[in-house]
Design a protein around this motif. Structure first.
Motif, PDB file in Angstrom:
ATOM      1  N   SER A   1     -32.169   6.692  45.715  1.00 32.45           N
ATOM      2  CA  SER A   1     -32.584   6.078  46.965  1.00 32.45           C
ATOM      3  C   SER A   1     -34.079   6.256  47.204  1.00 32.45           C
ATOM      4  CB  SER A   1     -31.790   6.663  48.132  1.00 32.45           C
ATOM      5  OG  SER A   1     -32.108   8.035  48.297  1.00 32.45           O
ATOM      6  N   GLU A   2     -34.720   7.168  46.464  1.00 35.42           N
ATOM      7  CA  GLU A   2     -36.147   7.411  46.658  1.00 35.42           C
ATOM      8  C   GLU A   2     -37.025   6.481  45.834  1.00 35.42           C
ATOM      9  OE1 GLU A   2     -37.047  11.537  46.090  1.00 35.42           O
ATOM     10  OE2 GLU A   2     -35.383  12.163  47.351  1.00 35.42           O
ATOM     11  N   VAL A   3     -36.421   5.711  44.925  1.00 36.30           N
ATOM     12  CA  VAL A   3     -37.178   4.813  44.063  1.00 36.30           C
ATOM     13  C   VAL A   3     -36.974   3.380  44.549  1.00 36.30           C
ATOM     14  CG1 VAL A   3     -37.514   3.998  41.701  1.00 36.30           C
ATOM     15  CG2 VAL A   3     -36.909   6.390  42.116  1.00 36.30           C
ATOM     16  N   ALA A   4     -37.998   2.831  45.172  1.00 34.43           N
ATOM     17  CA  ALA A   4     -37.893   1.476  45.718  1.00 34.43           C
ATOM     18  C   ALA A   4     -38.012   0.416  44.632  1.00 34.43           C
ATOM     19  CB  ALA A   4     -38.965   1.264  46.785  1.00 34.43           C
ATOM     20  N   ASN A   5     -38.845   0.685  43.614  1.00 33.74           N
ATOM     21  CA  ASN A   5     -39.081  -0.288  42.551  1.00 33.74           C
ATOM     22  C   ASN A   5     -39.126   0.456  41.223  1.00 33.74           C
ATOM     23  OD1 ASN A   5     -40.045  -2.131  40.701  1.00 33.74           O
ATOM     24  ND2 ASN A   5     -41.790  -2.788  41.933  1.00 33.74           N
ATOM     25  N   VAL A   6     -38.091   0.302  40.391  1.00 37.57           N
ATOM     26  CA  VAL A   6     -38.021   1.057  39.137  1.00 37.57           C
ATOM     27  C   VAL A   6     -39.117   0.682  38.154  1.00 37.57           C
ATOM     28  CG1 VAL A   6     -35.559   1.502  39.349  1.00 37.57           C
ATOM     29  CG2 VAL A   6     -36.330  -0.466  38.044  1.00 37.57           C
ATOM     30  N   GLY A   7     -39.766  -0.444  38.344  1.00 33.32           N
ATOM     31  CA  GLY A   7     -40.828  -0.864  37.447  1.00 33.32           C
ATOM     32  C   GLY A   7     -42.217  -0.523  37.932  1.00 33.32           C
ATOM     33  N   ALA A   8     -42.327   0.213  39.020  1.00 36.03           N
ATOM     34  CA  ALA A   8     -43.635   0.502  39.605  1.00 36.03           C
ATOM     35  C   ALA A   8     -44.333   1.704  38.973  1.00 36.03           C
ATOM     36  CB  ALA A   8     -43.499   0.725  41.106  1.00 36.03           C
ATOM     37  N   GLN A   9     -43.582   2.548  38.291  1.00 37.04           N
ATOM     38  CA  GLN A   9     -44.156   3.750  37.695  1.00 37.04           C
ATOM     39  C   GLN A   9     -43.300   4.185  36.509  1.00 37.04           C
ATOM     40  OE1 GLN A   9     -42.993   4.230  41.256  1.00 37.04           O
ATOM     41  NE2 GLN A   9     -41.004   4.317  40.283  1.00 37.04           N
ATOM     42  N   ASN A  10     -43.850   5.075  35.687  1.00 35.90           N
ATOM     43  CA  ASN A  10     -43.057   5.673  34.623  1.00 35.90           C
ATOM     44  C   ASN A  10     -42.006   6.565  35.274  1.00 35.90           C
ATOM     45  OD1 ASN A  10     -44.640   4.535  32.501  1.00 35.90           O
ATOM     46  ND2 ASN A  10     -46.163   6.127  32.828  1.00 35.90           N
ATOM     47  N   LEU A  11     -40.797   6.593  34.690  1.00 37.37           N
ATOM     48  CA  LEU A  11     -39.694   7.330  35.288  1.00 37.37           C
ATOM     49  C   LEU A  11     -38.964   8.194  34.277  1.00 37.37           C
ATOM     50  CD1 LEU A  11     -37.767   4.511  37.217  1.00 37.37           C
ATOM     51  CD2 LEU A  11     -39.138   6.306  38.242  1.00 37.37           C
TER      52      LEU A  11
END
Length: 107
Positions: A1-11
């Motif tokens: 729930s804390e990740v709004a956009n999975v493509g916005a940063q390395n994860l």
């Protein structure tokens, strides 16, 4: 729930697609695939994966197993990375305890 956009940063996402919606997005939605109706599809008891995915030009590492115990074994492999051969896009982690862990390269 804390990740709004999975493509916005390395994860680094921990937990299989049944337990972690970000993992499901990385493994399926962002790869142009439909998530299977059975979220355990592709996972077997006693197995986990550590896999790298390209998500909108960023890198996402998935650490996921059939069960929580399987995922924890894969996490142990990352914690002790010098002890295991980690190379390529994906490895499979097998075992039933922390003492019988085996790692094999998938691709």
């Amino acid at each position: 729930s804390e990740v709004a956009n999975v493509g916005a940063q390395n994860l680094i996402t921990i937990g299989g697609p049944c337990a972690n919606s970000v993992t499901a997005q990385v493994m399926y939605t962002k790869q142009g695939k439909t998530a299977p109706a059975d979220c355990t599809s592709g996972f077997n008891p006693g197995e986990a994966v550590v896999a790298l995915y390209d998500v909108d030009g960023k890198v996402a590492m998935v650490v996921a197993g059939y069960s929580g115990a399987d995922t924890r074994r894969a996490g142990k492999v990352l914690a002790d990375a010098g002890k295991y051969s980690l190379s390529g896009q994906q490895v499979t982690v097998t075992g039933t305890t922390f003492k019988d862990i085996a790692v094999s390269k998938v691709k």
